[in-house]
Design a protein around this motif. Structure first.
Motif, PDB file in Angstrom:
ATOM      1  N   TRP A 158     -40.664 -14.861  26.682  1.00 38.83           N
ATOM      2  CA  TRP A 158     -40.767 -13.468  27.150  1.00 38.83           C
ATOM      3  C   TRP A 158     -42.084 -12.822  26.706  1.00 38.83           C
TER       4      TRP A 158
ATOM      5  N   ASP B 218     -45.702 -12.703  24.116  1.00 32.11           N
ATOM      6  CA  ASP B 218     -45.975 -12.622  22.676  1.00 32.11           C
ATOM      7  C   ASP B 218     -45.782 -13.961  21.968  1.00 32.11           C
TER       8      ASP B 218
ATOM      9  N   ASN C 250     -50.786  -3.900  29.440  1.00 34.46           N
ATOM     10  CA  ASN C 250     -49.448  -4.072  28.847  1.00 34.46           C
ATOM     11  C   ASN C 250     -49.437  -5.301  27.949  1.00 34.46           C
ATOM     12  N   ALA C 251     -50.433  -6.170  28.105  1.00 36.00           N
ATOM     13  CA  ALA C 251     -50.505  -7.378  27.285  1.00 36.00           C
ATOM     14  C   ALA C 251     -51.109  -7.036  25.927  1.00 36.00           C
TER      15      ALA C 251
ATOM     16  N   ILE D  10     -36.123   0.179  31.861  1.00 34.77           N
ATOM     17  CA  ILE D  10     -36.609  -1.199  31.679  1.00 34.77           C
ATOM     18  C   ILE D  10     -37.218  -1.358  30.281  1.00 34.77           C
ATOM     19  N   GLY D  11     -37.637  -0.240  29.700  1.00 32.48           N
ATOM     20  CA  GLY D  11     -38.368  -0.324  28.427  1.00 32.48           C
ATOM     21  C   GLY D  11     -39.804  -0.763  28.676  1.00 32.48           C
ATOM     22  N   THR D  12     -40.435  -0.217  29.715  1.00 30.53           N
ATOM     23  CA  THR D  12     -41.817  -0.615  30.043  1.00 30.53           C
ATOM     24  C   THR D  12     -42.764  -0.184  28.920  1.00 30.53           C
ATOM     25  N   THR D  13     -43.988  -0.659  29.009  1.00 27.82           N
ATOM     26  CA  THR D  13     -44.985  -0.276  28.011  1.00 27.82           C
ATOM     27  C   THR D  13     -45.538   1.121  28.307  1.00 27.82           C
TER      28      THR D  13
ATOM     29  N   GLN E 184     -48.097 -11.612  29.332  1.00 24.25           N
ATOM     30  CA  GLN E 184     -46.623 -11.622  29.284  1.00 24.25           C
ATOM     31  C   GLN E 184     -46.096 -13.064  29.247  1.00 24.25           C
TER      32      GLN E 184
ATOM     33  N   LEU F 135     -40.653 -12.937  32.117  1.00 24.75           N
ATOM     34  CA  LEU F 135     -40.985 -11.568  32.528  1.00 24.75           C
ATOM     35  C   LEU F 135     -41.599 -11.563  33.917  1.00 24.75           C
TER      36      LEU F 135
ATOM     37  N   VAL G 147     -38.253  -7.117  33.849  1.00 25.06           N
ATOM     38  CA  VAL G 147     -39.441  -7.960  33.969  1.00 25.06           C
ATOM     39  C   VAL G 147     -40.667  -7.073  34.124  1.00 25.06           C
ATOM     40  N   THR G 148     -41.821  -7.682  34.132  1.00 27.26           N
ATOM     41  CA  THR G 148     -43.019  -6.933  34.461  1.00 27.26           C
ATOM     42  C   THR G 148     -43.243  -7.058  35.971  1.00 27.26           C
TER      43      THR G 148
ATOM     44  N   VAL H  64     -39.502  -8.030  23.937  1.00 31.86           N
ATOM     45  CA  VAL H  64     -39.714  -6.581  23.792  1.00 31.86           C
ATOM     46  C   VAL H  64     -39.095  -5.901  25.009  1.00 31.86           C
ATOM     47  N   GLY H  65     -38.531  -4.746  24.824  1.00 30.37           N
ATOM     48  CA  GLY H  65     -37.943  -4.028  25.953  1.00 30.37           C
ATOM     49  C   GLY H  65     -36.518  -4.478  26.207  1.00 30.37           C
TER      50      GLY H  65
ATOM     51  N   ARG I 242     -43.912  -1.498  19.033  1.00 38.99           N
ATOM     52  CA  ARG I 242     -42.445  -1.570  18.948  1.00 38.99           C
ATOM     53  C   ARG I 242     -42.031  -2.848  18.221  1.00 38.99           C
TER      54      ARG I 242
HETATM   55  P1  IMP Z   1     -44.368  -3.215  31.945  1.00 38.94           P
HETATM   56  O1  IMP Z   1     -45.102  -4.514  32.047  1.00 38.94           O
HETATM   57  O2  IMP Z   1     -45.072  -2.189  31.110  1.00 38.94           O
HETATM   58  O3  IMP Z   1     -43.958  -2.682  33.282  1.00 38.94           O
HETATM   59  O4  IMP Z   1     -42.973  -3.520  31.160  1.00 38.94           O
HETATM   60  C1  IMP Z   1     -41.955  -4.321  31.747  1.00 38.94           C
HETATM   61  C2  IMP Z   1     -41.299  -5.192  30.683  1.00 38.94           C
HETATM   62  O5  IMP Z   1     -42.198  -6.198  30.249  1.00 38.94           O
HETATM   63  C3  IMP Z   1     -40.861  -4.441  29.413  1.00 38.94           C
HETATM   64  O6  IMP Z   1     -39.676  -5.029  28.933  1.00 38.94           O
HETATM   65  C4  IMP Z   1     -42.007  -4.707  28.456  1.00 38.94           C
HETATM   66  O7  IMP Z   1     -41.609  -4.603  27.106  1.00 38.94           O
HETATM   67  C5  IMP Z   1     -42.349  -6.141  28.833  1.00 38.94           C
HETATM   68  N1  IMP Z   1     -43.735  -6.498  28.534  1.00 38.94           N
HETATM   69  C6  IMP Z   1     -44.843  -6.105  29.182  1.00 38.94           C
HETATM   70  N2  IMP Z   1     -45.931  -6.666  28.648  1.00 38.94           N
HETATM   71  C7  IMP Z   1     -45.514  -7.453  27.648  1.00 38.94           C
HETATM   72  C8  IMP Z   1     -46.180  -8.335  26.738  1.00 38.94           C
HETATM   73  O8  IMP Z   1     -47.403  -8.527  26.752  1.00 38.94           O
HETATM   74  N3  IMP Z   1     -45.381  -8.974  25.862  1.00 38.94           N
HETATM   75  C9  IMP Z   1     -44.027  -8.834  25.842  1.00 38.94           C
HETATM   76  N4  IMP Z   1     -43.373  -8.030  26.665  1.00 38.94           N
HETATM   77  C10 IMP Z   1     -44.109  -7.348  27.581  1.00 38.94           C
END
Ligand code: IMP
Length: 427
Positions: free
Chosen positions: A11, A13, A38-39, A125-128, A223, A227, A237-238, A272-273, A302
């Motif tokens: 997932w 990291d 987000n990475a 979703i718990g996005t970033t 990611q 995800l 997911v992203t 995460v999320g 987080r």
């Molecule tokens: P988003 O990518 O910000 O839209 O977040 C969507 C989901 O992907 C959430 O659960 C985030 O925590 C997870 N996520 C996004 N980028 C990463 C990453 O680089 N590592 C781990 N989880 C990520």
């Protein structure tokens, strides 16, 4: 024509920064092909620690050209501050190339990300919160802003107008927020144009020419596999494709050019999320993994959810990515446990299931079936070869390899650049 893809097998990291950077010295181009800021990669060089969010980790290797491909979404303010932060620390960033076709994360995309998450409440979703999903949504809806649009004010204005047309209705009428002014957005975006201009290029042409000239190109996924918008635990997911196929669409390179696909696999699992996570631990072991592994998001700060290794997921990653190798990271974190549980299958409503269930309902019901592997107490951070590892650590790695379906070609035994055991060379 060595073109390697390096991606997260879980997932995210998994420690991709370390792996990419390790290879960075011998590769000519390091390309990001999806995702945005987000990475988060942490790269340790000597006594210096770098946290990168948007830039490819190849930026730290002087001979390497870092590339932001067309599949990436770019927040210009984040990019410019990341660049100036590196410049202040003496890192030369002048070789960076950015695809003119990459989409821009606009300020309204960030606003929409935050308000929609808030609106979802406990279903969030718990996005970033970085505007990733809304920017990809605009791309697919054909109302996105691309890097090249910064160089034509009239087109930029028309496109921002089109994008804000519906969004302002939504912000004001549904979310009770103020409307966003077109002129303000256009002015902000135009302010980035000159600063970004030296980096903007036809990266598809550059990369294909490089491959024709036998240069080494490394595609770095953000990611992780689970995800992925198509192959991950949807909807948690992203909004892009970190899986291997994403490297082709996100960089404009055909699948016949890819010679190796390396999955980065943590010796345990984190997430995460929100979303399902069968081996998640809520006890002292989970706390210990978090503490020893430093499992806190580089981007969001987080705490990461932690659990034991899940071989079902690893097998799935091997399949959907066509993995040729694994890079196993953070093996040192597991030092000190008497026995280490490894999830070999799931139990779903009384049935034993060996492969990742395609149904979301089943995955939410999946309970891990564990096999106990003997642990070790010796410090492994100085190990230089596989045979330097204690017998039980060797057996743990071999067991994971057998369960996961691809050879483990490198093992991370500590955070530093040199704390890696190479078993098979990636090049
Ligand atoms: P988003 O990518 O910000 O839209 O977040 C969507 C989901 O992907 C959430 O659960 C985030 O925590 C997870 N996520 C996004 N980028 C990463 C990453 O680089 N590592 C781990 N989880 C990520």
């Amino acid at each position: 024509m060595p073109a390697l893809v390096l991606l997260g097998a879980q997932w995210g990291d998994e420690g991709k920064g370390k792996a990419t950077d390790l290879l960075g010295g011998s590769v000519d181009y390091v390309v990001r092909y999806q995702g945005g800021n987000n990475a988060g990669h942490t790269v340790v060089v000597g006594d210096q620690k770098y946290a990168l969010h948007l830039l490819p980790s190849g930026i730290l290797s002087p001979g390497c050209t870092p590339v932001i491909g067309n599949g990436v979404v770019v927040d210009p303010s984040v990019l410019l501050s990341e660049l100036s932060g590196l410049n202040e620390r003496g890192v030369d960033t002048s070789k960076l190339l950015i695809s003119g076709n990459a989409h821009i994360i606009t300020p309204y995309n960030v606003t929409v990300d935050k308000v929609t998450e808030r609106f979802l409440g406990k279903r969030k979703i718990g996005t970033t919160g970085r505007g990733i999903g809304p920017t990809y949504a605009d791309k697919i809806n054909r109302v996105g802003i691309r890097v090249q649009d910064l160089y034509d004010e009239s087109i930029l204005t028309q496109k921002v107008e089109a994008a804000l047309d519906v969004k302002n209705q939504m912000l004001t009428k549904l979310y009770n927020r103020r409307a966003i002014a077109v002129e303000q957005v256009v002015e902000e975006l135009l302010g980035y144009a000159d600063k970004l201009a030296p980096y903007v290029a036809d990266t598809v042409l550059v990369l294909n020419e490089a491959l024709e000239q036998d240069k080494v190109v490394l595609f770095e996924g953000g990611q992780g596999t689970l995800l992925d918008i198509d192959h991950g635990t949807y909807p948690f997911v992203t909004s892009s494709n970190p899986t291997a196929g994403g490297a082709c669409t996100g960089a404009g390179v055909g699948p016949t050019k890819i010679s190796r696909v390396i999955g980065i696999l943590k010796a345990y699992t984190t997430r995460v999320g929100a979303g399902p996570f069968p081996t998640e631990l809520f006890d002292e072991d989970g706390e210990a993994l978090r503490r020893i592994g430093g499992e806190r998001g580089v981007t969001t700060g987080r705490d990461r959810r932690c659990g034991w290794f899940d071989a079902v997921i690893a097998r799935y990653a091997t399949r959907v990515n066509g993995l040729t190798d694994f890079f196993l990271t953070k093996l040192d974190v597991l030092t000190g446990w008497e026995q280490i549980p490894v999830c070999v299958a799931y139990e779903i409503d009384g049935r034993r299931v060996e492969e990742l269930p395609y149904s979301q309902t089943d995955f939410h019901h999946a309970k891990p079936v564990y096999e106990m592997l003997p642990g070790w107490n010796e410090d492994i951070s100085k190990a230089k070869s596989f045979s330097d590892l204690p017998k039980n650590a060797q057996a743990y790695v071999k067991a994971l390899e057998e369960m996961s379906g691809a050879p483990i070609s490198a093992i991370g035994v500590g955070p530093g650049r040199t704390e890696t055991i190479e078993i098979n060379s990636f090049l």
